[in-house]
Motif scaffolding. Structure first.
Motif, PDB file in Angstrom:
ATOM      1  N   UNK A 189       0.831  -1.208   0.000  1.00 17.18           N
ATOM      2  CA  UNK A 189       0.000   0.000   0.000  1.00 17.18           C
ATOM      3  C   UNK A 189       0.862   1.253   0.000  1.00 17.18           C
ATOM      4  N   UNK A 190       2.033   1.193   0.642  1.00 18.13           N
ATOM      5  CA  UNK A 190       2.904   2.356   0.686  1.00 18.13           C
ATOM      6  C   UNK A 190       3.530   2.701  -0.652  1.00 18.13           C
ATOM      7  N   UNK A 191       3.480   1.763  -1.612  1.00 16.37           N
ATOM      8  CA  UNK A 191       4.056   1.997  -2.935  1.00 16.37           C
ATOM      9  C   UNK A 191       3.017   2.391  -3.967  1.00 16.37           C
ATOM     10  N   UNK A 192       1.740   2.496  -3.578  1.00  9.16           N
ATOM     11  CA  UNK A 192       0.675   2.766  -4.539  1.00  9.16           C
ATOM     12  C   UNK A 192      -0.211   3.901  -4.051  1.00  9.16           C
TER      13      UNK A 192
ATOM     14  N   UNK B  79       8.062 -17.236   1.691  1.00 10.76           N
ATOM     15  CA  UNK B  79       8.411 -17.122   3.114  1.00 10.76           C
ATOM     16  C   UNK B  79       7.659 -18.157   3.940  1.00 10.76           C
ATOM     17  N   UNK B  80       6.352 -18.333   3.649  1.00 12.09           N
ATOM     18  CA  UNK B  80       5.538 -19.274   4.428  1.00 12.09           C
ATOM     19  C   UNK B  80       6.022 -20.713   4.245  1.00 12.09           C
ATOM     20  N   UNK B  81       6.434 -21.080   3.050  1.00  9.62           N
ATOM     21  CA  UNK B  81       6.941 -22.435   2.817  1.00  9.62           C
ATOM     22  C   UNK B  81       8.239 -22.674   3.569  1.00  9.62           C
ATOM     23  N   UNK B  82       9.143 -21.699   3.534  1.00 11.24           N
ATOM     24  CA  UNK B  82      10.441 -21.893   4.174  1.00 11.24           C
ATOM     25  C   UNK B  82      10.352 -21.822   5.697  1.00 11.24           C
ATOM     26  N   UNK B  83       9.454 -21.003   6.237  1.00 12.64           N
ATOM     27  CA  UNK B  83       9.387 -20.815   7.685  1.00 12.64           C
ATOM     28  C   UNK B  83       8.352 -21.709   8.362  1.00 12.64           C
ATOM     29  N   UNK B  84       7.195 -21.870   7.727  1.00 14.84           N
ATOM     30  CA  UNK B  84       6.076 -22.570   8.380  1.00 14.84           C
ATOM     31  C   UNK B  84       5.714 -23.884   7.713  1.00 14.84           C
ATOM     32  N   UNK B  85       6.200 -24.133   6.512  1.00  9.14           N
ATOM     33  CA  UNK B  85       5.835 -25.361   5.815  1.00  9.14           C
ATOM     34  C   UNK B  85       4.420 -25.341   5.271  1.00  9.14           C
ATOM     35  N   UNK B  86       3.902 -24.153   5.001  1.00  8.12           N
ATOM     36  CA  UNK B  86       2.556 -24.027   4.450  1.00  8.12           C
ATOM     37  C   UNK B  86       2.639 -23.289   3.124  1.00  8.12           C
ATOM     38  N   UNK B  87       1.624 -23.449   2.285  1.00  7.55           N
ATOM     39  CA  UNK B  87       1.546 -22.746   1.007  1.00  7.55           C
ATOM     40  C   UNK B  87       0.363 -21.798   1.033  1.00  7.55           C
ATOM     41  N   UNK B  88       0.565 -20.608   0.487  1.00  6.95           N
ATOM     42  CA  UNK B  88      -0.492 -19.600   0.447  1.00  6.95           C
ATOM     43  C   UNK B  88      -1.310 -19.812  -0.825  1.00  6.95           C
ATOM     44  N   UNK B  89      -2.559 -20.154  -0.661  1.00  6.23           N
ATOM     45  CA  UNK B  89      -3.444 -20.388  -1.803  1.00  6.23           C
ATOM     46  C   UNK B  89      -3.953 -19.068  -2.381  1.00  6.23           C
ATOM     47  N   UNK B  90      -4.342 -18.151  -1.512  1.00  3.33           N
ATOM     48  CA  UNK B  90      -4.894 -16.888  -2.004  1.00  3.33           C
ATOM     49  C   UNK B  90      -4.873 -15.855  -0.891  1.00  3.33           C
ATOM     50  N   UNK B  91      -4.750 -14.593  -1.294  1.00  4.81           N
ATOM     51  CA  UNK B  91      -4.864 -13.449  -0.383  1.00  4.81           C
ATOM     52  C   UNK B  91      -5.828 -12.467  -1.018  1.00  4.81           C
ATOM     53  N   UNK B  92      -6.827 -12.058  -0.283  1.00  5.77           N
ATOM     54  CA  UNK B  92      -7.830 -11.140  -0.823  1.00  5.77           C
ATOM     55  C   UNK B  92      -8.151 -10.045   0.188  1.00  5.77           C
ATOM     56  N   UNK B  93      -8.468  -8.868  -0.359  1.00  2.00           N
ATOM     57  CA  UNK B  93      -8.938  -7.744   0.449  1.00  2.00           C
ATOM     58  C   UNK B  93     -10.456  -7.699   0.353  1.00  2.00           C
ATOM     59  N   UNK B  94     -11.113  -7.850   1.468  1.00  5.82           N
ATOM     60  CA  UNK B  94     -12.575  -7.839   1.471  1.00  5.82           C
ATOM     61  C   UNK B  94     -13.141  -6.436   1.274  1.00  5.82           C
ATOM     62  N   UNK B  95     -12.544  -5.477   1.930  1.00  2.00           N
ATOM     63  CA  UNK B  95     -13.031  -4.115   1.788  1.00  2.00           C
ATOM     64  C   UNK B  95     -11.948  -3.135   2.212  1.00  2.00           C
ATOM     65  N   UNK B  96     -12.029  -1.931   1.635  1.00  4.79           N
ATOM     66  CA  UNK B  96     -11.126  -0.840   1.972  1.00  4.79           C
ATOM     67  C   UNK B  96     -11.982   0.360   2.364  1.00  4.79           C
TER      68      UNK B  96
ATOM     69  N   UNK C 263      -3.214  -6.916  -9.057  1.00  6.42           N
ATOM     70  CA  UNK C 263      -1.764  -7.051  -9.157  1.00  6.42           C
ATOM     71  C   UNK C 263      -1.129  -7.004  -7.767  1.00  6.42           C
ATOM     72  N   UNK C 264      -1.640  -6.125  -6.916  1.00 11.67           N
ATOM     73  CA  UNK C 264      -1.124  -6.028  -5.548  1.00 11.67           C
ATOM     74  C   UNK C 264      -1.294  -7.349  -4.811  1.00 11.67           C
ATOM     75  N   UNK C 265      -2.479  -7.958  -4.922  1.00 11.35           N
ATOM     76  CA  UNK C 265      -2.737  -9.215  -4.234  1.00 11.35           C
ATOM     77  C   UNK C 265      -1.863 -10.345  -4.780  1.00 11.35           C
ATOM     78  N   UNK C 266      -1.670 -10.384  -6.082  1.00 11.69           N
ATOM     79  CA  UNK C 266      -0.835 -11.436  -6.680  1.00 11.69           C
ATOM     80  C   UNK C 266       0.616 -11.302  -6.238  1.00 11.69           C
ATOM     81  N   UNK C 267       1.158 -10.091  -6.261  1.00 12.72           N
ATOM     82  CA  UNK C 267       2.537  -9.883  -5.830  1.00 12.72           C
ATOM     83  C   UNK C 267       2.711 -10.252  -4.359  1.00 12.72           C
ATOM     84  N   UNK C 268       1.751  -9.871  -3.545  1.00 12.25           N
ATOM     85  CA  UNK C 268       1.838 -10.193  -2.120  1.00 12.25           C
ATOM     86  C   UNK C 268       1.754 -11.697  -1.887  1.00 12.25           C
TER      87      UNK C 268
END
Length: 289
Positions: free
Chosen positions: A127-130, A154-171, A142-147
């Motif tokens: 958000x600080x770059x846009x 990071x999540x795979x290397x630290x926690x052993x989990x994979x991020x399926x999706x990140x979404x913003x519900x509302x702003x 594009x913001x959500x995909x990059x994030x």
């Protein structure tokens, strides 16, 4: 016979107890690891029926389905230093069971806490770059995909989990900012309304002036045409009367005298001082004779 039944029952109970301590089932929706005195000796146990050594081995099971971490709304600053309240969620799934257990002891609460911290940092940087427009509509996907891509590594290397999706519900805008934004929007709308209203009044005046001009022109043309038609009619009537009266001048003279009598004697209160033998009483005198 009674002692034999008791012995069989005892043996069955012992077998059930042993089986409960040595057999375990991993469901299709689960992932599991086998521990030996707290150390992982078998990871990513497949679904089905498995054996373990009682006391020595311990089985830890985890949900292998996609899980949801619903974050609390957070306040971020855009590139123009405008504050926004962002409500987001993350879909994640266990990728490496052994690494997930090592990092979180198999506790989803710990995993969500670490993941929430990473997502908060990532959203703050993105958000600080846009600008406000870009995070709301222009580059939101594009913001959500990059994030997601950055956080997945990071999540795979630290926690052993994979991020399926990140979404913003509302702003949303903060309450202290919303009022000023709404006031500015209201002022802009009122200004636009005044401009449209003034343009409408100007256009209406032009239309009204043109309509008045057309009315005057139409009335003048209609009056001109009517006078021309009336003049043509009078000329035609005079020509007809002239032709008719020239055919019998005596009758025409008599007819005009009757019209003069009717006009003179028809009104009350008029006084005429005329000699009885004047030309006006020509036809009346003839009647007396």
């Amino acid at each position: 016979m009674k002692n034999l039944s008791v012995s069989l029952l005892f043996i069955v109970l012992v077998l059930v107890l042993v089986a409960s301590q040595t057999l375990y089932v991993v469901k299709e929706t689960e992932r599991a690891v086998v521990l030996k005195f707290g150390e992982i000796v078998e990871d990513d146990v497949q679904p089905g029926l498995h054996f373990k050594i009682p006391v020595m081995n311990e089985v830890k099971k985890f949900d292998s389905r996609i899980l949801t971490m619903d974050s609390r709304p957070q306040r971020y600053l855009t590139l123009e230093k405008k504050a926004v309240i962002v409500d987001s969620y993350v879909k994640w799934r266990i990728e490496s069971v052994s690494k997930f257990y090592t990092a979180t002891s198999g506790d989803e609460v710990i995993a969500n806490r670490v993941l929430s911290s990473r997502v908060d940092t990532g959203l703050r940087n993105q958000f600080g770059e846009r600008t406000m427009h870009e995070v709301v509509s222009g580059e939101r996907d594009q913001l959500m995909d990059e994030l997601r891509v950055g956080l997945d590594d990071v999540a795979k290397s630290e926690l052993g989990i994979t991020i399926v999706d990140i979404r913003v519900k509302r702003i949303d805008l903060p309450p202290d900012v919303s009022e000023s934004v709404y006031q500015r929007m209201r002022t802009e709308r009122e200004r636009e309304a005044r401009e449209h209203r003034s343009k409408g009044l100007e256009l209406a005046e032009g239309i009204r002036a043109d309509a008045d001009r057309q009315q005057v022109v139409l009335e003048s043309e209609a009056y001109r045409d009517s006078e021309m038609i009336r003049g043509d009619g009078d000329a035609t009537a005079a020509d007809i009367y002239s032709k008719v009266y020239t055919q019998d001048p005596d009758f025409y003279e008599f007819y005009r005298s009757l019209q003069a009598y009717r006009a003179s004697f028809g009104s009350q209160g008029d006084v005429f001082v005329i000699k009885p033998d004047s030309e006006f009483f020509k036809y009346l005198n003839k009647i007396e004779q």
